[in-house]
Design a protein around this motif. Structure first.
Motif, PDB file in Angstrom:
ATOM      1  N   VAL A   1       0.863  -1.182   0.000  1.00 46.86           N
ATOM      2  CA  VAL A   1       0.000   0.000   0.000  1.00 46.86           C
ATOM      3  C   VAL A   1       0.900   1.233   0.000  1.00 46.86           C
ATOM      4  O   VAL A   1       1.625   1.474   0.963  1.00 46.86           O
ATOM      5  N   ASN A   2       0.881   2.014  -1.064  1.00 42.51           N
ATOM      6  CA  ASN A   2       1.715   3.211  -1.127  1.00 42.51           C
ATOM      7  C   ASN A   2       1.082   4.359  -0.337  1.00 42.51           C
ATOM      8  O   ASN A   2      -0.142   4.533  -0.343  1.00 42.51           O
ATOM      9  N   SER A   3       1.930   5.155   0.300  1.00 46.53           N
ATOM     10  CA  SER A   3       1.428   6.305   1.047  1.00 46.53           C
ATOM     11  C   SER A   3       1.046   7.459   0.125  1.00 46.53           C
ATOM     12  O   SER A   3       0.238   8.310   0.495  1.00 46.53           O
ATOM     13  N   VAL A   4       1.621   7.493  -1.067  1.00 48.22           N
ATOM     14  CA  VAL A   4       1.243   8.451  -2.110  1.00 48.22           C
ATOM     15  C   VAL A   4       0.940   7.651  -3.363  1.00 48.22           C
ATOM     16  O   VAL A   4       1.747   6.824  -3.784  1.00 48.22           O
ATOM     17  N   LYS A   5      -0.215   7.902  -3.965  1.00 49.63           N
ATOM     18  CA  LYS A   5      -0.692   7.031  -5.038  1.00 49.63           C
ATOM     19  C   LYS A   5      -0.211   7.428  -6.431  1.00 49.63           C
ATOM     20  O   LYS A   5      -0.214   6.598  -7.342  1.00 49.63           O
ATOM     21  N   CYS A   6       0.170   8.693  -6.603  1.00 50.66           N
ATOM     22  CA  CYS A   6       0.551   9.179  -7.931  1.00 50.66           C
ATOM     23  C   CYS A   6       2.044   9.485  -8.002  1.00 50.66           C
ATOM     24  O   CYS A   6       2.691   9.767  -6.989  1.00 50.66           O
ATOM     25  N   LEU A   7       2.565   9.465  -9.203  1.00 55.99           N
ATOM     26  CA  LEU A   7       3.966   9.786  -9.458  1.00 55.99           C
ATOM     27  C   LEU A   7       4.262  11.232  -9.082  1.00 55.99           C
ATOM     28  O   LEU A   7       3.634  12.155  -9.593  1.00 55.99           O
ATOM     29  N   PRO A   8       5.251  11.453  -8.186  1.00 56.68           N
ATOM     30  CA  PRO A   8       5.672  12.825  -7.879  1.00 56.68           C
ATOM     31  C   PRO A   8       6.937  13.188  -8.662  1.00 56.68           C
ATOM     32  O   PRO A   8       7.752  12.312  -8.974  1.00 56.68           O
ATOM     33  N   PRO A   9       7.147  14.453  -8.975  1.00 58.51           N
ATOM     34  CA  PRO A   9       8.394  14.865  -9.631  1.00 58.51           C
ATOM     35  C   PRO A   9       9.613  14.482  -8.799  1.00 58.51           C
ATOM     36  O   PRO A   9       9.605  14.621  -7.570  1.00 58.51           O
ATOM     37  N   GLN A  10      10.631  13.950  -9.469  1.00 56.45           N
ATOM     38  CA  GLN A  10      11.873  13.530  -8.808  1.00 56.45           C
ATOM     39  C   GLN A  10      11.621  12.520  -7.671  1.00 56.45           C
ATOM     40  O   GLN A  10      12.440  12.392  -6.754  1.00 56.45           O
TER      41      GLN A  10
END
Length: 229
Positions: free
Chosen positions: A109-118
């Protein structure tokens, strides 16, 4: 392409609008790579898991491309190899979403679901994704141990339990007892940078799994000894 979540009803919408910076990057990727997943990445694994991995966020050429956590990038090579080593997966990991791999007793389970820059989400993005992460952790009643892959995941797991961050500082290999009865085990993230620099070795990562298994067994023994006869 549609991907079924093991935790239906807990995922953000495919066009989630909460984080302007992440939405902008998603649209850039959709224009440049229209055949990629390019959307919030759902959790992956066994909904009856005893072990949950709290991840960070999708990698551009990994989960953002394939639609499955840790699939298609270097971090996934180590994670899925170690899952197989400890009998927590079935099938062969081939870095493709259609490789037939399943998890047995574990879920990511990812804590952030979308791709972040860098690969670096900012605090507001972590906060905007918090309801999804916490909803998914709450939807896993059989989880006894959570392995946090990195500091951001560690903090997300503590917040989900209402624990002050200062009370449980992050440290590789550290174990924290949580109010729910679960245990949180910290690990450096299995990223290429950490493994290439020797900050995290395969043996160090395996030791984290051994700790999780020992905690599971301790919990099972404790529950068994207190069961009414």
């Amino acid at each position: 392409m549609e991907i079924d979540s093991p935790l239906p009803g807990t995922e953000p919408p495919r066009d989630c609008p909460r984080c302007p910076r992440l939405v902008a990057l998603r649209r850039e990727c959709q224009a440049e790579y229209p055949d990629w997943w390019n959307a919030p990445v759902p959790s992956f694994g066994d909904p009856d898991a005893w072990l949950a991995f709290a991840g960070l966020a999708p990698g551009k050429h990994g989960a953002n491309r394939t639609g499955r956590p840790f699939t298609g990038d270097y971090a996934g090579d180590l994670l899925f190899a170690t899952l197989a080593e400890f009998g927590l997966s079935r099938g062969h990991y081939d870095a493709r979403i259609d490789d037939g791999l399943t998890l047995d007793g574990a879920i990511i389970v990812n804590s952030v679901k979308c791709l972040p820059p860098q690969n670096k989400p900012i605090p507001s993005e972590i906060a905007h994704c918090r309801p999804f992460f916490e909803g998914q952790m709450a939807a896993l009643p059989k989880v006894k141990v959570v392995i946090a892959l990195g500091r951001i995941a560690h903090d997300a797991a503590l917040r989900a339990e209402g624990v002050r961050l200062a009370a449980c500082p992050f440290a590789h290999g550290a174990v924290h007892a949580l109010p729910s009865g679960r245990h949180l085990v910290d690990s450096y993230h299995c990223s290429r940078y950490n493994t290439n620099t020797g900050r995290l070795t395969p043996e160090m990562f395996a030791d984290v799994f051994r700790t999780a298994l020992a905690l599971r067994d301790q919990t099972s023994e404790r529950n068994s000894s207190t069961t009414a006869r």
